[in-house]
Design a protein around this motif. Sequence first.
Motif, PDB file in Angstrom:
ATOM      1  N   ALA A  94       0.933  -1.141   0.073  1.00  0.00           N
ATOM      2  CA  ALA A  94      -0.072  -0.133   0.021  1.00  0.00           C
ATOM      3  C   ALA A  94       0.751   1.096  -0.042  1.00  0.00           C
ATOM      4  O   ALA A  94       0.690   2.298  -0.641  1.00  0.00           O
ATOM      5  N   GLY A  95       1.933   1.362   0.504  1.00  0.00           N
ATOM      6  CA  GLY A  95       2.724   2.322   0.894  1.00  0.00           C
ATOM      7  C   GLY A  95       3.510   2.741  -0.705  1.00  0.00           C
ATOM      8  O   GLY A  95       3.640   3.833  -1.011  1.00  0.00           O
ATOM      9  N   THR A  96       4.007   1.457  -1.318  1.00  0.00           N
ATOM     10  CA  THR A  96       4.400   1.536  -2.687  1.00  0.00           C
ATOM     11  C   THR A  96       3.391   2.111  -3.569  1.00  0.00           C
ATOM     12  O   THR A  96       3.789   3.047  -4.272  1.00  0.00           O
ATOM     13  N   VAL A  97       2.057   1.762  -3.446  1.00  0.00           N
ATOM     14  CA  VAL A  97       1.082   2.215  -4.532  1.00  0.00           C
ATOM     15  C   VAL A  97       0.894   3.695  -4.187  1.00  0.00           C
ATOM     16  O   VAL A  97       0.672   4.568  -4.976  1.00  0.00           O
ATOM     17  N   LEU A  98       0.977   4.020  -2.703  1.00  0.00           N
ATOM     18  CA  LEU A  98       0.772   5.557  -2.672  1.00  0.00           C
ATOM     19  C   LEU A  98       1.889   6.279  -3.146  1.00  0.00           C
ATOM     20  O   LEU A  98       1.660   7.542  -3.714  1.00  0.00           O
ATOM     21  N   GLY A  99       3.222   5.817  -2.948  1.00  0.00           N
ATOM     22  CA  GLY A  99       4.244   6.669  -3.344  1.00  0.00           C
ATOM     23  C   GLY A  99       4.197   6.717  -4.907  1.00  0.00           C
ATOM     24  O   GLY A  99       4.692   7.609  -5.646  1.00  0.00           O
ATOM     25  N   LEU A 100       3.824   5.469  -5.554  1.00  0.00           N
ATOM     26  CA  LEU A 100       3.651   5.740  -6.938  1.00  0.00           C
ATOM     27  C   LEU A 100       2.780   6.631  -7.683  1.00  0.00           C
ATOM     28  O   LEU A 100       2.854   7.459  -8.710  1.00  0.00           O
ATOM     29  N   TYR A 101       1.610   6.609  -6.888  1.00  0.00           N
ATOM     30  CA  TYR A 101       0.420   7.538  -7.063  1.00  0.00           C
ATOM     31  C   TYR A 101       1.094   8.945  -7.229  1.00  0.00           C
ATOM     32  O   TYR A 101       0.877   9.784  -7.949  1.00  0.00           O
ATOM     33  N   TYR A 102       1.837   9.491  -6.067  1.00  0.00           N
ATOM     34  CA  TYR A 102       2.146  10.593  -5.947  1.00  0.00           C
ATOM     35  C   TYR A 102       3.124  11.080  -6.962  1.00  0.00           C
ATOM     36  O   TYR A 102       3.547  12.251  -7.449  1.00  0.00           O
ATOM     37  N   LYS A 103       4.112  10.149  -7.305  1.00  0.00           N
ATOM     38  CA  LYS A 103       4.906  10.303  -8.811  1.00  0.00           C
ATOM     39  C   LYS A 103       4.205  10.651 -10.028  1.00  0.00           C
ATOM     40  O   LYS A 103       4.482  11.507 -10.459  1.00  0.00           O
ATOM     41  N   LEU A 104       3.001   9.752  -9.941  1.00  0.00           N
ATOM     42  CA  LEU A 104       2.404   9.957 -11.271  1.00  0.00           C
ATOM     43  C   LEU A 104       1.448  11.180 -11.460  1.00  0.00           C
ATOM     44  O   LEU A 104       1.432  11.881 -12.517  1.00  0.00           O
ATOM     45  N   GLN A 105       0.952  11.423 -10.203  1.00  0.00           N
ATOM     46  CA  GLN A 105       0.057  12.683 -10.052  1.00  0.00           C
ATOM     47  C   GLN A 105       0.802  14.207 -10.475  1.00  0.00           C
ATOM     48  O   GLN A 105       0.044  14.947 -10.797  1.00  0.00           O
TER      49      GLN A 105
END
Length: 260
Positions: A94-105
């Motif tokens: 979940a932490g990885t997903v949230l981190g990836l989201y913030y990169k892409l957003q």
Amino acid sequence: MQKNTPDFGTETISRILLRIAPPVMLALLIQALYNVVDSCFVGKFSDDALTALSVVFPMQFLIIAVAVGTGVGVNTYMARKYALRRTREADAAAGTVLGLYYKLQNFFFIPLFGLQTCIVPLLSYNCAAQKYARCRETVHKSPLISTSLMLVGAACFILLPGALIGIFSRSVEVLAIGRIAFPAIGASFPSAAFSLIMPTFFQAIGCGGRSLAVTLTRQIFSLLPVFWLLSLIGLNYTWLAFSVAETAAGASATSCTADS
């Protein structure tokens, strides 16, 4: 006045924004690419390394934000690791997903921040010159431009979550969580366009307290409590906190605008 310098007092609002905003947006996007390229490379080797980059990225962005002098992007990164009540493996995913989201957003939010940077002097100039019709025009047109940009972002996160995550990771757990998280968070983008632009309006006209109130409503008073409460129900529900926070901030901005 130099030929290439826009006249904030007479030139059309749309033309001014289209002239001065794209270079700022591009410069900020280039800065964001550094961490994205690193993540694409590291993600091919280890999910742990990818998670580490996700932790490092807020520090990098903070440095960039201070250098640019806007500081408007810092608030986006305040709620990364809160209230994830899952197993150790799911927590990391979940932490990885949230981190990836913030990169892409960043590809959609950073241009929005660039637009904010350009709106402030435009509004301040016309407000000081008592050209209130041009101020209202700016306030009306700016959300239209930002919403158009964020609708593209929402479509990407809602329709292509697997493809976006696949750029960085092939982890089954990360993909499973991301396919739920990305569409849920992406649905908040159109509301975010309004809740991020309106504080800029208050800042430009000297109402810093109202600008702060909307920002705190978005990041502190709404996002964190709702994120925590929904986490008690289940991980899949926590992602809805973004839409709740953006809607609450938008309502707060509308209320403050009516008072103005």
